[in-house]
Design a protein around this motif. Structure first.
Motif, short mmCIF file in Angstrom:
data_model
loop_
_atom_site.label_atom_id
_atom_site.label_comp_id
_atom_site.label_asym_id
_atom_site.label_seq_id
_atom_site.Cartn_x
_atom_site.Cartn_y
_atom_site.Cartn_z
N SER A 44 41.43 1.97 68.81
CA SER A 44 40.33 1.26 69.21
C SER A 44 39.07 1.83 68.64
O SER A 44 38.18 0.87 68.44
N GLN A 45 38.86 3.17 68.76
CA GLN A 45 37.67 3.58 68.24
C GLN A 45 37.46 3.62 67.03
O GLN A 45 36.42 3.22 66.42
N LEU A 46 38.64 3.34 66.17
CA LEU A 46 38.38 3.22 64.55
C LEU A 46 37.73 1.72 64.31
O LEU A 46 37.12 1.50 63.41
N GLU A 47 38.53 0.66 65.05
CA GLU A 47 38.06 -0.66 64.85
C GLU A 47 36.37 -0.60 65.23
O GLU A 47 35.97 -1.41 64.55
N GLU A 48 36.00 -0.15 66.24
CA GLU A 48 34.63 0.04 66.78
C GLU A 48 33.99 0.62 65.55
O GLU A 48 32.80 0.00 65.28
N PHE A 49 34.35 1.61 65.00
CA PHE A 49 33.59 2.27 63.79
C PHE A 49 33.56 1.35 62.83
O PHE A 49 32.52 1.45 62.25
N ALA A 50 34.60 0.80 62.30
CA ALA A 50 34.80 -0.26 61.18
C ALA A 50 33.69 -1.55 61.36
O ALA A 50 33.06 -1.83 60.56
N ARG A 51 33.62 -1.94 62.56
CA ARG A 51 32.57 -3.06 62.82
C ARG A 51 31.20 -2.52 62.83
O ARG A 51 30.32 -3.36 62.00
N LYS A 52 31.02 -1.42 62.97
CA LYS A 52 29.50 -0.77 63.15
C LYS A 52 29.03 -0.46 61.71
O LYS A 52 27.85 -0.38 61.21
N HIS A 53 30.14 -0.13 60.99
CA HIS A 53 29.89 0.52 59.45
C HIS A 53 30.44 -0.36 58.37
O HIS A 53 30.76 0.28 57.28
N LYS A 54 30.75 -1.43 58.68
CA LYS A 54 31.54 -2.28 57.55
C LYS A 54 30.90 -2.41 56.30
O LYS A 54 31.22 -2.49 55.25
#
Length: 213
Positions: A44-54
């Motif tokens: 879940s944190q990885l998905e949020e990280f990916a959204r933020k730094h895509k």
């Protein structure tokens, strides 16, 4: 003389063993559940990280490589499919597919000079020169992942090349026919959808989409 344990003693020993076994199973289950919960949190944190730094993931090769390492640690493969969350968010599956086709094109173009074998660093340099500057750089890690994705692909169709690379039908057919002429591909006709498959026998396929034959 040492006395042997009676029936009561044997029953008590068996009961104790059962209790220890159940305790061990409960501890193992608790650990497994805890690990699953932690992995779910990490993902879940990885998905949020990916959204933020895509944007950084798409354009920065070093950042992209670190992102892949993070994914591997929690059992996530953004390249596993061109559909779903990761494909929609990042689109890196198509990025590596396009890169793989360009790598094949470079190997064919340089074949008269090097027999089709090119140094990885030189390959990266040529790719960076060919690609537009607004697409960002390409690293050796990107090249290796693109080659790995080609291995998993096994075959392509003209429509697929057109869609993923935004090529015209003529350009896609010319490129695939060049691979045929060079002995790097084989054609497979006779499918129900009427589409010709271009197979690459030098790589193994894990695709199951040919089950409609």
């Amino acid at each position: 003389m040492r006395r042997r344990p009676g029936i009561g003693g044997l029953q008590n020993a068996a009961t104790a063993r059962d209790q220890y076994r159940l305790l061990g199973e409960n501890v193992a289950k608790i650990r497994t559940d805890l690990m699953k919960e932690q992995l779910a949190t990490f993902r879940s944190q990885l998905e949020e990280f990916a959204r933020k730094h895509k944007n950084d993931i798409r354009k920065n090769p070093a950042f992209r490589s670190q992102f892949h390492e993070m994914c591997a640690k929690v059992g996530v493969d953004p390249l596993a499919s061109n559909k779903g969350f990761w494909a929609e968010l990042l689109g890196i599956g198509d990025f590596y597919y396009e890169l793989g086709v360009q790598i094949v094109d470079i190997c064919l173009a340089t074949r008269p000079h090097n027999g089709g074998l090119i140094n990885l660093q030189e390959l990266c340099n040529v790719l960076c020169q060919r690609r537009k500057s607004d697409r960002g750089g390409v690293s050796e890690d990107d090249c290796l992942r693109a080659i790995s994705k080609l291995k998993a692909q096994g075959f392509v169709t003209v429509d697929e090349v057109e869609r993923r690379l935004s090529w015209t039908s003529g350009r896609a057919i010319d490129a695939l026919d060049t691979l045929l002429d060079e002995g790097l591909a084989m054609i497979d006709d006779g499918h129900r959808d009427g589409k010709r498959r271009y197979w690459f026998p030098c790589v193994s396929s894990i695709s199951t989409s040919v089950a409609d034959t």
